[in-house]
Motif scaffolding. Structure first.
Motif, PDB file in Angstrom:
ATOM      1  N   PRO A  35       0.796  -1.243   0.000  1.00 45.94           N
ATOM      2  CA  PRO A  35       0.000   0.000   0.000  1.00 45.94           C
ATOM      3  C   PRO A  35       0.826   1.290   0.000  1.00 45.94           C
ATOM      4  O   PRO A  35       1.696   1.489   0.832  1.00 45.94           O
ATOM      5  N   TRP A  36       0.508   2.144  -0.969  1.00 50.86           N
ATOM      6  CA  TRP A  36       1.054   3.496  -1.037  1.00 50.86           C
ATOM      7  C   TRP A  36       0.063   4.475  -0.461  1.00 50.86           C
ATOM      8  O   TRP A  36       0.439   5.569  -0.060  1.00 50.86           O
ATOM      9  N   VAL A 115       9.601  10.443  -7.695  1.00 53.63           N
ATOM     10  CA  VAL A 115       8.275   9.826  -7.745  1.00 53.63           C
ATOM     11  C   VAL A 115       7.673   9.746  -6.345  1.00 53.63           C
ATOM     12  O   VAL A 115       6.494  10.071  -6.141  1.00 53.63           O
ATOM     13  N   ALA A 116       8.477   9.351  -5.371  1.00 53.90           N
ATOM     14  CA  ALA A 116       7.976   9.224  -4.000  1.00 53.90           C
ATOM     15  C   ALA A 116       7.583  10.577  -3.412  1.00 53.90           C
ATOM     16  O   ALA A 116       6.526  10.703  -2.781  1.00 53.90           O
ATOM     17  N   VAL A 117       8.412  11.595  -3.614  1.00 50.70           N
ATOM     18  CA  VAL A 117       8.118  12.917  -3.045  1.00 50.70           C
ATOM     19  C   VAL A 117       6.870  13.519  -3.693  1.00 50.70           C
ATOM     20  O   VAL A 117       6.016  14.077  -3.006  1.00 50.70           O
ATOM     21  N   VAL A 118       6.763  13.394  -5.012  1.00 45.50           N
ATOM     22  CA  VAL A 118       5.585  13.931  -5.705  1.00 45.50           C
ATOM     23  C   VAL A 118       4.322  13.219  -5.229  1.00 45.50           C
ATOM     24  O   VAL A 118       3.304  13.854  -4.939  1.00 45.50           O
ATOM     25  N   THR A 119       4.365  11.902  -5.132  1.00 44.27           N
ATOM     26  CA  THR A 119       3.194  11.150  -4.666  1.00 44.27           C
ATOM     27  C   THR A 119       2.906  11.447  -3.210  1.00 44.27           C
ATOM     28  O   THR A 119       1.737  11.535  -2.807  1.00 44.27           O
ATOM     29  N   LEU A 120       3.927  11.629  -2.414  1.00 42.75           N
ATOM     30  CA  LEU A 120       3.766  11.933  -0.996  1.00 42.75           C
ATOM     31  C   LEU A 120       3.074  13.269  -0.776  1.00 42.75           C
ATOM     32  O   LEU A 120       2.352  13.445   0.198  1.00 42.75           O
ATOM     33  N   SER A 121       3.257  14.206  -1.701  1.00 42.00           N
ATOM     34  CA  SER A 121       2.660  15.531  -1.544  1.00 42.00           C
ATOM     35  C   SER A 121       1.138  15.475  -1.522  1.00 42.00           C
ATOM     36  O   SER A 121       0.508  16.248  -0.808  1.00 42.00           O
ATOM     37  N   ASP A 122       0.529  14.579  -2.270  1.00 45.66           N
ATOM     38  CA  ASP A 122      -0.923  14.395  -2.264  1.00 45.66           C
ATOM     39  C   ASP A 122      -1.218  12.993  -2.797  1.00 45.66           C
ATOM     40  O   ASP A 122      -1.447  12.813  -3.998  1.00 45.66           O
ATOM     41  N   PRO A 123      -1.227  11.989  -1.925  1.00 45.83           N
ATOM     42  CA  PRO A 123      -1.382  10.603  -2.388  1.00 45.83           C
ATOM     43  C   PRO A 123      -2.662  10.365  -3.187  1.00 45.83           C
ATOM     44  O   PRO A 123      -2.636   9.680  -4.203  1.00 45.83           O
ATOM     45  N   GLY A 124      -3.775  10.917  -2.747  1.00 42.77           N
ATOM     46  CA  GLY A 124      -5.033  10.698  -3.457  1.00 42.77           C
ATOM     47  C   GLY A 124      -4.985  11.213  -4.877  1.00 42.77           C
ATOM     48  O   GLY A 124      -5.429  10.547  -5.821  1.00 42.77           O
ATOM     49  N   ARG A 131     -11.094  12.044 -11.854  1.00 35.87           N
ATOM     50  CA  ARG A 131     -12.523  11.715 -11.749  1.00 35.87           C
ATOM     51  C   ARG A 131     -12.869  11.184 -10.366  1.00 35.87           C
ATOM     52  O   ARG A 131     -13.928  11.467  -9.833  1.00 35.87           O
ATOM     53  N   VAL A 132     -11.962  10.422  -9.762  1.00 35.65           N
ATOM     54  CA  VAL A 132     -12.215   9.882  -8.420  1.00 35.65           C
ATOM     55  C   VAL A 132     -12.129  10.988  -7.380  1.00 35.65           C
ATOM     56  O   VAL A 132     -13.002  11.135  -6.537  1.00 35.65           O
ATOM     57  N   THR A 133     -11.072  11.786  -7.443  1.00 39.13           N
ATOM     58  CA  THR A 133     -10.905  12.837  -6.430  1.00 39.13           C
ATOM     59  C   THR A 133     -11.960  13.917  -6.571  1.00 39.13           C
ATOM     60  O   THR A 133     -12.420  14.467  -5.574  1.00 39.13           O
ATOM     61  N   ASP A 134     -12.397  14.212  -7.799  1.00 41.00           N
ATOM     62  CA  ASP A 134     -13.468  15.200  -7.984  1.00 41.00           C
ATOM     63  C   ASP A 134     -14.804  14.668  -7.490  1.00 41.00           C
ATOM     64  O   ASP A 134     -15.618  15.419  -6.945  1.00 41.00           O
ATOM     65  N   ALA A 135     -15.049  13.374  -7.676  1.00 35.62           N
ATOM     66  CA  ALA A 135     -16.318  12.783  -7.247  1.00 35.62           C
ATOM     67  C   ALA A 135     -16.441  12.772  -5.732  1.00 35.62           C
ATOM     68  O   ALA A 135     -17.526  12.954  -5.182  1.00 35.62           O
ATOM     69  N   VAL A 136     -15.322  12.576  -5.044  1.00 36.06           N
ATOM     70  CA  VAL A 136     -15.363  12.541  -3.578  1.00 36.06           C
ATOM     71  C   VAL A 136     -15.551  13.948  -3.026  1.00 36.06           C
ATOM     72  O   VAL A 136     -16.359  14.169  -2.125  1.00 36.06           O
ATOM     73  N   ILE A 143      -7.243   9.916   0.939  1.00 37.63           N
ATOM     74  CA  ILE A 143      -6.336   8.808   1.219  1.00 37.63           C
ATOM     75  C   ILE A 143      -5.050   9.366   1.818  1.00 37.63           C
ATOM     76  O   ILE A 143      -4.611  10.449   1.460  1.00 37.63           O
ATOM     77  N   SER A 144      -4.473   8.643   2.754  1.00 33.85           N
ATOM     78  CA  SER A 144      -3.229   9.100   3.380  1.00 33.85           C
ATOM     79  C   SER A 144      -2.080   8.180   2.962  1.00 33.85           C
ATOM     80  O   SER A 144      -2.279   7.176   2.288  1.00 33.85           O
TER      81      SER A 144
END
Length: 191
Positions: A35-36, A115-124, A131-136, A143-144
């Motif tokens: 899990p990321w 890649v890790a730092v960019v993803t860490l900045s906003d995992p969701g 489409r997923v983040t806008d729908a929520v 997601i953390s």
């Protein structure tokens, strides 16, 4: 008197550099498969770096729908991990491949770190499509950070630090020590 420096320390670093580089590459691959991103809200979903979604109790078609909407940033770290592991294995096997391997492992570590730092900045945002983040549309992050993402970050920093130490030690030890003329070698003995 000695100046306090341990002359065997560079040898220990050189001896363990390539097995550690190989392990680092394999760990990058392994941490990409876990899990990321995790959530403790609602159904408690988790997503790996390769886009595998796990939602306890959810229907398989719902999970498949979410998996289709993942970005899979861990695919990059899997590729980089394999390249790092191969470069380290080749450098461990053949000494003439060590300096090219330092470059390959160093660049691969930087790519994994980015890649890790960019993803860490906003995992969701980086694990799911918009489409997923806008729908929520939640005020709090959907997601953390998961332990796989933290593992990729730590391994890439350690791999980069290891390659930097090889460069520093290599620069200091660039000149081979000359043998002491007072010590006889086996070739000097005549029969």
């Amino acid at each position: 008197m000695t100046d306090g420096a341990d002359p065997s320390r560079p040898d220990r670093v050189r001896r363990w550099t390539w097995p550690a580089g190989l392990l680092g590459g394999l760990l990058l691959v392994a941490f990409s498969l876990v899990p990321w991103g995790v959530s403790d809200q609602g159904v408690k979903p988790s997503v790996t770096g390769l886009g595998r979604v796990s939602v306890p109790g959810a229907a398989p078609e719902d999970v498949a729908f979410l998996e289709d909407l993942t970005r899979r940033p861990g695919l990059i770290t899997v590729i980089v991990g394999v390249v790092i592991a191969l470069a380290a294995a080749l450098a461990w096997w053949r000494s003439e491949l060590r300096w090219p391997a330092v470059v390959v492992v160093g660049i691969g570590s930087v790519v994994a770190l980015v890649v890790a730092v960019v993803t860490l900045s906003d995992p969701g945002k980086h694990l799911f499509e918009s489409r997923v983040t806008d729908a929520v549309d939640a005020d709090t992050p959907i997601i953390s950070v998961g332990y796989g993402l933290v593992g990729v970050l730590v391994v890439s920093v350690l791999s980069l630090g290891l390659m930097m130490s090889v460069v520093i030690i290599g620069r200091d030890g660039a000149t081979e020590p000359t043998p002491d003329p007072d010590v006889a070698s086996p070739a000097d003995e005549s029969s």
